[in-house]
Motif scaffolding. Structure first.
Motif, mmCIF file in Angstrom:
data_model
loop_
_atom_site.group_PDB
_atom_site.id
_atom_site.type_symbol
_atom_site.label_atom_id
_atom_site.label_comp_id
_atom_site.label_asym_id
_atom_site.label_seq_id
_atom_site.Cartn_x
_atom_site.Cartn_y
_atom_site.Cartn_z
ATOM 1 N N ARG A 67 0.821 -1.219 0.000
ATOM 2 C CA ARG A 67 0.000 0.000 0.000
ATOM 3 C C ARG A 67 0.849 1.261 0.000
ATOM 4 O O ARG A 67 0.611 2.183 -0.770
ATOM 5 N N ASP A 127 1.091 4.047 -2.928
ATOM 6 C CA ASP A 127 0.669 5.424 -2.656
ATOM 7 C C ASP A 127 1.794 6.400 -2.984
ATOM 8 O O ASP A 127 1.555 7.533 -3.451
ATOM 9 N N PRO A 163 0.874 4.972 -9.644
ATOM 10 C CA PRO A 163 0.447 3.890 -8.763
ATOM 11 C C PRO A 163 0.006 2.634 -9.512
ATOM 12 O O PRO A 163 0.312 1.525 -9.090
#
Lengths: 58, 516
Positions: B443, B447, B452
């Motif tokens: 994650r 981010d 992404p």
């Protein structure tokens, strides 16, 4: 040609003698009775059903 | 032969004729007109030809309340006895709807209990054919105690001898608990009904209007409630199904199943055509099973309930195995409440009766969602784990494709006690699928990335490369061998052959406390 009761019994005795390897002349019938069709067999026959009892390997 | 002998014999023949007449010609006709066989016809269909021996045919009710002494009939509305099924002894009871609606009274229950006691003593299967209006009201609490006596014996016999319940008519109220305790329930499409409370009382208490079939017919119990495992069109085919099922079982928990020579099949070269390498594409796992079990030997249990898990009996080189397999074609083969119950019950029956278990794994997860959580997936899913872990029969797994997370553990993993675990080269054994894993552990990187989406894909590709294969599990000893699909049958046969003499003892205890 319809067989008489005596003829049917005689044929049955001959078949048993043949199967058991016996001399039919030495056999004496002490009693016999007619075994009717079983209730299940009658039920199936009356309805013309196709039925085979399951056997292993079927 | 003197006269006295002759008279006594004629008296006996008259009594026998009275027994054979059951409820009388008119009632037998009515039974037939409803598409139902009589109690004795059912026994004839169940047992090998000419082997059925009836017992207690002249037992009678002792009740006198409500004019019962005038209504009593020899046999008291149930036929019991023993015979051969595939040449092996079995015991059975068959309720006679033509006598008092097959209602259960003291003598009726006593007959059934006697037959059950003999089945237990002889270590032979017991088949109960149900066709009854229920408790005989005139006999009050003696009827209720009769049911209790039967339920007690069903429980004591459970796990000792196979018990099969065949519902060929009504089975209502407390009477349902005998079939419920038995191992397998058979029903017929038109005439079988099972419910604790019938439509009339349901309407008067709740206002709900519902037919008997919609409340407790065969389709309901085979597909929705999961109470029944087999449904057939009629009595004859149903009893043939019972014969077929018993052919897979030993006589008791002390025996082994029969070896039934058949036609060995090895179409494992076709498995890569049956099972797509792309784990998002589905297939029918029964095609996989039929590629290596003996020809036509797979007998599926409960095909219409929890279709996401396929269970059933088959033969490999003539020997019975129990098969548990995720069904990719339905709910992607995920586990959930119903599948867990279905699988656990099947596994425990196999373990009771010394039937080795083969598990075919292609499972993405336990199904998520509030419906599952509120329905108790935690305790239901635990049943599968408990059943596999407790089972001491030979247990072999083949991980075909996906084996993710807790569902991987539940499907007879090494840690749960699997004896041999194979995996195909396309197997993916991991905590979860790549997308889900990357969304959690990647994650921050995603981010922080300039792009992404690209980052995410790169992480997924990396995760797939590293974890979505059987080799990490093989390296850690959780997979015994990575095999080619074409080797599947040979490997399964050799594993079960090696495990033939397996003996495993559990710690001494009265019994475990499986989550219920």
């Amino acid at each position: 040609m319809e067989l008489t009761r005596e003829q049917i019994v005689a044929m049955a005795v001959a078949a048993v003698a043949d199967a058991e390897g016996l001399n039919v002349d030495t056999l004496r019938v002490r009693s016999f009775r007619e075994v009717g069709q079983s209730a299940l067999a009658k039920y199936i026959a009356e309805r013309g059903m196709q039925y085979k009892k399951y056997q292993l390997g079927d | 032969m003197d006269n006295t002998w002759q008279q006594k014999i004629e008296n006996l023949m008259d009594r026998r004729a009275d027994v054979a007449a059951a409820g009388g010609e008119a009632r037998v006709e009515k039974q037939h007109a409803a598409g139902k066989l009589t109690a004795r016809e059912r026994m004839e269909a169940l047992f090998d030809d000419g082997t059925f021996v009836e017992i207690n045919d002249m037992i009678e009710s002792r009740a006198t309340d409500f004019g019962m002494e005038k209504k009593k009939k020899p046999g008291d509305g149930v036929v019991t006895g023993y015979g051969k099924i595939h040449g092996r002894t079995a015991f059975a009871s068959s309720q006679d709807f033509t006598i008092g609606g097959g209602s259960l009274g003291e003598a009726h229950a006593k007959k059934i209990c006697h037959a059950m006691d003999m089945a237990l003593a002889m270590k032979a299967p017991f088949v109960s054919i149900n066709d009854s209006g229920g408790a005989r009201i005139e006999e009050g609490i003696d009827s209720l105690t009769g049911y209790a006596d039967i339920f007690y014996r069903n429980t004591i016999c459970s796990g000792v001898i196979p018990q099969i319940s065949v519902i060929l008519g009504p089975c209502a109220g407390g009477a349902c608990y005998s079939p419920a305790i038995c191992d397998y329930i058979f029903m017929t499409e038109k005439n079988s009904q099972m419910y604790i409370t019938g439509p009339a009382v349901v309407k008067s208490v709740t206002g709900e209007v519902i037919t008997a079939a919609d409340l407790g017919g065969a389709a309901v119990h085979a597909g929705t409630s999961g109470v029944a495992q087999f449904v057939y069109p009629d009595d004859l085919s149903c009893l043939n199904g019972v014969r077929q099922l018993l052919g897979y079982f030993p006589q008791s928990n002390e025996g082994e199943s029969l070896t039934v020579p058949g036609v060995p099949v090895d179409n494992c070269v076709s498995l890569p055509d049956i099972v797509p390498a792309d784990s998002k594409r589905s297939y029918d796992v029964r095609d996989v099973i039929n590629a290596f079990v003996d020809a036509n030997s797979f007998f599926e249990v409960q095909p219409d309930f929890a279709r996401n898990l396929v269970v059933g009996y088959a033969r490999i080189d003539g020997r019975t195995v129990g098969i548990v397999a995720n069904q990719s074609a339905y709910m992607a083969g995920s586990l959930e409440i119903n599948a867990s119950d279905k699988g656990a019950r099947f596994i425990r029956f196999c373990d009771c009766f010394n039937i080795p278990i083969l598990t075919l794994v292609d499972v993405p997860a336990f199904l998520p969602g509030s419906q599952q959580e509120h329905g108790g997936i935690i305790r239901h899913g635990a049943k599968m784990l408990f059943a596999y872990a407790e089972a001491t029969v030979p247990k072999v797994s083949v991980i075909m494709r996906k084996a993710y997370g807790g569902a991987y553990i539940a499907m007879n993993s090494k840690g749960l006690g699997a004896d041999v675990v194979y995996a195909w080269p396309v197997a993916e054994i991991a905590v979860m699928g790549a997308s889900g894993a990357v969304a959690i552990i990647g994650r921050r990187e995603i981010d922080a990335a300039g792009d992404p989406a690209v980052k995410r894909q790169a992480l997924i590709d990396g995760y797939n490369e590293k974890f979505m294969n059987p080799y990490v599990a093989a390296a850690h000893g959780y997979v015994d061998e990575v095999i080619l699909p074409e080797e599947t049958r040979r490997k399964i046969v050799s594993a079960f052959d090696m495990l033939k003499e397996k003996k495993k003892a559990l710690p001494k205890k009265k019994h475990g406390n499986i989550p219920l």
